[in-house]
Motif scaffolding. Structure first.
Motif, short mmCIF file in Angstrom:
data_model
loop_
_atom_site.label_atom_id
_atom_site.label_comp_id
_atom_site.label_asym_id
_atom_site.label_seq_id
_atom_site.Cartn_x
_atom_site.Cartn_y
_atom_site.Cartn_z
N GLY A 140 -2.36 -16.60 5.72
CA GLY A 140 -3.37 -17.47 6.29
C GLY A 140 -4.70 -16.77 6.46
O GLY A 140 -4.80 -15.54 6.43
N LEU A 141 -5.76 -17.57 6.61
CA LEU A 141 -7.10 -17.05 6.83
C LEU A 141 -7.44 -17.14 8.32
O LEU A 141 -7.15 -18.14 8.97
CB LEU A 141 -8.13 -17.84 6.03
CG LEU A 141 -8.15 -17.58 4.52
CD1 LEU A 141 -9.08 -18.58 3.84
CD2 LEU A 141 -8.62 -16.17 4.22
N PHE A 142 -8.04 -16.10 8.83
CA PHE A 142 -8.49 -16.08 10.21
C PHE A 142 -10.02 -16.09 10.24
O PHE A 142 -10.67 -15.55 9.34
CB PHE A 142 -8.00 -14.81 10.93
CG PHE A 142 -6.52 -14.63 10.92
CD1 PHE A 142 -5.67 -15.63 11.38
CD2 PHE A 142 -5.95 -13.45 10.46
CE1 PHE A 142 -4.30 -15.45 11.39
CE2 PHE A 142 -4.58 -13.26 10.46
CZ PHE A 142 -3.75 -14.28 10.92
N PHE B 242 -1.67 2.99 10.94
CA PHE B 242 -0.38 3.65 10.74
C PHE B 242 0.80 2.74 11.11
O PHE B 242 1.87 2.86 10.51
CB PHE B 242 -0.32 4.94 11.57
CG PHE B 242 -1.36 5.96 11.21
CD1 PHE B 242 -1.75 6.13 9.89
CD2 PHE B 242 -1.96 6.75 12.18
CE1 PHE B 242 -2.71 7.07 9.53
CE2 PHE B 242 -2.91 7.70 11.84
CZ PHE B 242 -3.29 7.86 10.51
N SER B 243 0.61 1.86 12.09
CA SER B 243 1.65 0.89 12.49
C SER B 243 1.01 -0.50 12.42
O SER B 243 0.50 -1.01 13.41
CB SER B 243 2.14 1.17 13.91
OG SER B 243 2.84 2.40 13.97
N PRO B 244 1.02 -1.13 11.22
CA PRO B 244 0.17 -2.29 11.00
C PRO B 244 0.73 -3.62 11.48
O PRO B 244 0.10 -4.67 11.26
CB PRO B 244 0.02 -2.30 9.47
CG PRO B 244 1.30 -1.72 8.98
CD PRO B 244 1.68 -0.67 9.99
N ASN B 245 1.88 -3.62 12.13
CA ASN B 245 2.44 -4.89 12.59
C ASN B 245 3.37 -4.65 13.78
O ASN B 245 3.67 -3.51 14.14
CB ASN B 245 3.19 -5.60 11.44
CG ASN B 245 4.22 -4.71 10.79
OD1 ASN B 245 5.15 -4.23 11.44
ND2 ASN B 245 4.06 -4.45 9.49
N HIS B 246 3.82 -5.74 14.37
CA HIS B 246 4.66 -5.67 15.56
C HIS B 246 5.92 -4.84 15.29
O HIS B 246 6.31 -3.99 16.11
CB HIS B 246 5.05 -7.10 15.99
CG HIS B 246 6.00 -7.16 17.13
ND1 HIS B 246 5.60 -7.00 18.44
CD2 HIS B 246 7.33 -7.36 17.17
CE1 HIS B 246 6.65 -7.10 19.23
NE2 HIS B 246 7.71 -7.32 18.50
N GLN C 215 -5.70 -11.05 15.26
CA GLN C 215 -5.30 -12.43 14.97
C GLN C 215 -3.88 -12.52 14.43
O GLN C 215 -3.13 -13.45 14.76
CB GLN C 215 -6.29 -13.04 13.97
CG GLN C 215 -7.69 -13.23 14.49
CD GLN C 215 -7.76 -14.25 15.62
OE1 GLN C 215 -6.93 -15.13 15.73
NE2 GLN C 215 -8.78 -14.12 16.46
N ASP C 216 -3.50 -11.56 13.61
CA ASP C 216 -2.13 -11.53 13.09
C ASP C 216 -1.12 -11.39 14.22
O ASP C 216 -0.08 -12.06 14.25
CB ASP C 216 -1.97 -10.37 12.10
CG ASP C 216 -1.44 -10.82 10.75
OD1 ASP C 216 -1.17 -12.02 10.57
OD2 ASP C 216 -1.31 -9.96 9.86
N HIS C 217 -1.43 -10.50 15.17
CA HIS C 217 -0.52 -10.28 16.29
C HIS C 217 -0.41 -11.54 17.15
O HIS C 217 0.68 -11.93 17.57
CB HIS C 217 -1.02 -9.11 17.13
CG HIS C 217 -0.13 -8.76 18.28
ND1 HIS C 217 1.04 -8.06 18.13
CD2 HIS C 217 -0.23 -9.05 19.61
CE1 HIS C 217 1.63 -7.92 19.32
NE2 HIS C 217 0.87 -8.51 20.23
N LEU C 218 -1.54 -12.18 17.42
CA LEU C 218 -1.51 -13.40 18.22
C LEU C 218 -0.75 -14.51 17.50
O LEU C 218 -0.01 -15.28 18.13
CB LEU C 218 -2.94 -13.84 18.54
CG LEU C 218 -3.73 -12.88 19.45
CD1 LEU C 218 -5.16 -13.37 19.59
CD2 LEU C 218 -3.06 -12.74 20.80
N ALA C 219 -0.92 -14.61 16.18
CA ALA C 219 -0.18 -15.62 15.41
C ALA C 219 1.32 -15.35 15.47
O ALA C 219 2.14 -16.29 15.54
CB ALA C 219 -0.66 -15.63 13.96
N PHE C 220 1.71 -14.08 15.45
CA PHE C 220 3.13 -13.72 15.53
C PHE C 220 3.73 -14.18 16.85
O PHE C 220 4.90 -14.55 16.92
CB PHE C 220 3.28 -12.20 15.38
CG PHE C 220 4.70 -11.71 15.42
CD1 PHE C 220 5.48 -11.74 14.28
CD2 PHE C 220 5.24 -11.21 16.59
CE1 PHE C 220 6.80 -11.30 14.31
CE2 PHE C 220 6.55 -10.75 16.63
CZ PHE C 220 7.33 -10.80 15.48
N GLN C 221 2.92 -14.18 17.91
CA GLN C 221 3.42 -14.56 19.23
C GLN C 221 3.55 -16.07 19.41
O GLN C 221 4.09 -16.52 20.42
CB GLN C 221 2.47 -14.02 20.31
CG GLN C 221 2.22 -12.52 20.25
CD GLN C 221 3.39 -11.70 20.75
OE1 GLN C 221 4.52 -11.91 20.32
NE2 GLN C 221 3.12 -10.79 21.67
#
Length: 448
Positions: free
Chosen positions: A69-71, A306-310, A430-436
């Protein structure tokens, strides 16, 4: 420019002669989350591009989130008209694709080296760092190591299943370092290696790692940092494809099993001058200590890279050889920055913190900026773990805290580019918030 075009045209024509059954070529580049995007081109149209015809793709394809998706990031995506941006073919990367049902080719594309490079394109970020270092007389030599897991091709209720042992058809559910695992999974591993070599990647050592169905692949050392990162990116793509062909899933996910080790991206970096002298080994290795100090100082601010996602943050701490603090040591795999035993000519650092699913261009760029910062600041590092097992500095262990630490760090904004840092941090936020934005079944069990 003419000679550059003529060499590209010769590369395309030679490829067509050697692979007359290939009708299409995938032109691919890595976006911010580390996924490939691009276009499938008829091979005859590729000749026109190689001869100098423009190659354009949407600029904002680089900004896609983890799910595509686009943010809204500043004026990008929704207030800029979604403009095209020029790309160019990366010489030497046109290779056959052997894991698809039909004969295909693939070739890397990039905005770096064009008249208006995309400031936040990962390959362009690394290219700028390398160019700056070269202007200072610093020439990195780089080698990546990647860990990954094999799973059964079919998921069970969305969850991964252990890879099946080809000899016994039992689940390979026992963590071990046994050489026999390499033999049992030899058909798929051999195909992965040969496919990677067909992409021009120099594979050296293969190791059966601690996790069930977990392996590590080492690549050769390269004087071209861009090509080293290209190898890491292309290996991930080809390995996933080969695994599916053999009835498995290959994943570079950082922490697929809570009870087993995560998968890391280890990066070996040495620095040389134009005459080939190892800069880190000079003056009784004092520059090495300064470089380590710079890496450790910036490391807490580079955690979104280095840790790009949840899931990648789950890998840190509580497992084998995964640090929870910024630390270093000689021959110590518990350290974020390890100094392998070597002679002065090959003295190097091994940066061990990044997860296997991190973007290799950005990981290398962040490491190099840390080394550069340390050499220029000339500070002494904290004590190595060999002297003090409690030595180390805290770093963020969740994404939003990590983004706050990264966004306003002056040395990173200067070293990686302020525009890139702002775009990258907002993309990760935005990616982190979308994951939540999804309620897990566990929440209903606990709170309903």
């Amino acid at each position: 420019m003419k000679s550059h075009s003529s060499s590209l045209l010769a590369e395309v024509r030679t490829f067509r002669q050697n692979h007359p059954d290939v009708r299409y070529v995938d032109l691919i580049a890595l976006d911010i989350p580390g996924h490939f995007y691009g276009k499938r081109y008829p091979v005859d149209m590729l000749e026109k591009v190689a001869a100098g015809s423009p190659l354009k793709l949407p600029q904002n394809a680089v900004l896609l989130g983890a799910q595509g998706g686009l943010f809204k990031i500043g004026d990008y995506c929704f207030h800029d008209g979604d403009p095209d941006a020029n790309r160019r073919l990366v010489p030497g990367t046109l290779k056959p694709v052997s894991w698809e049902a039909q004969p295909l080719g693939q070739m890397l594309i990039t905005s770096d080296g064009t008249e208006a490079p995309i400031e936040f394109e990962p390959r362009e970020v690394l290219a700028k760092v390398l160019e700056r270092l070269h202007c200072k007389g610093i020439h990195p030599v780089v080698a990546f190591e990647l860990e990954f897991y094999l799973f059964d091709k079919k998921l069970s209720d969305g969850l991964p299943q252990f890879a099946r042992d080809p000899l016994s058809d039992d689940a390979d559910d026992q963590p071990n370092l046994h050489i026999e695992r390499l033999s049992r999974f030899a058909p798929v591993l051999d195909d992965m290696v040969e496919t990677a070599k067909a992409q021009g990647i120099d594979i050296t050592v293969i190791t059966a790692e601690l996790g069930p169905g977990q392996f590590e692949i080492n690549f050769g050392h390269l004087e071209d940092g861009l090509r080293a990162a290209d190898w890491a990116a292309l290996f991930c793509r080809s390995t996933r494809g080969v695994a599916l062909k053999h009835g498995y899933r290959a994943s570079f996910m950082a922490k697929p099993y809570l009870q087993h080790p995560g998968s890391g991206m280890h990066v070996h970096v040495s620095l040389y001058d134009a005459a080939g002298n190892n800069l880190l080994a000079a003056h009784q290795q004092q520059p090495l200590r300064h470089a380590v100090a710079g890496c450790l100082e910036l490391l807490p601010h580079c955690m979104p890279i280095f840790s790009p996602n949840h899931n990648a943050f789950r890998r840190l701490g509580g497992t084998v050889n995964a640090a929870t603090r910024a630390c270093w040591g000689y021959e110590d795999r518990d350290a974020c920055v390890r100094i392998p035993e070597s002679d002065p000519r090959n003295l190097r650092i091994e940066h061990r913190l990044a997860s296997a699913d991190a973007n290799p261009y950005l990981v290398l760029a962040a490491i190099l900026v840390g080394l550069e910062h340390g050499l220029e600041a000339a500070k002494e590092p904290i004590a190595p773990l060999n002297e003090d097992r409690n030595s180390g500095a805290d770093f963020p262990l969740e994404m939003l805290e990590a983004v706050r630490a990264m966004q306003h760090q002056p040395a990173l904004r200067e070293g990686l580019g302020a525009e890139f840092v702002d775009v990258y941090c907002e993309n990760k936020r935005q990616d982190h918030l979308a994951f939540q934005q999804e309620i897990h079944a566990r929440e209903y069990r606990w709170y309903l």
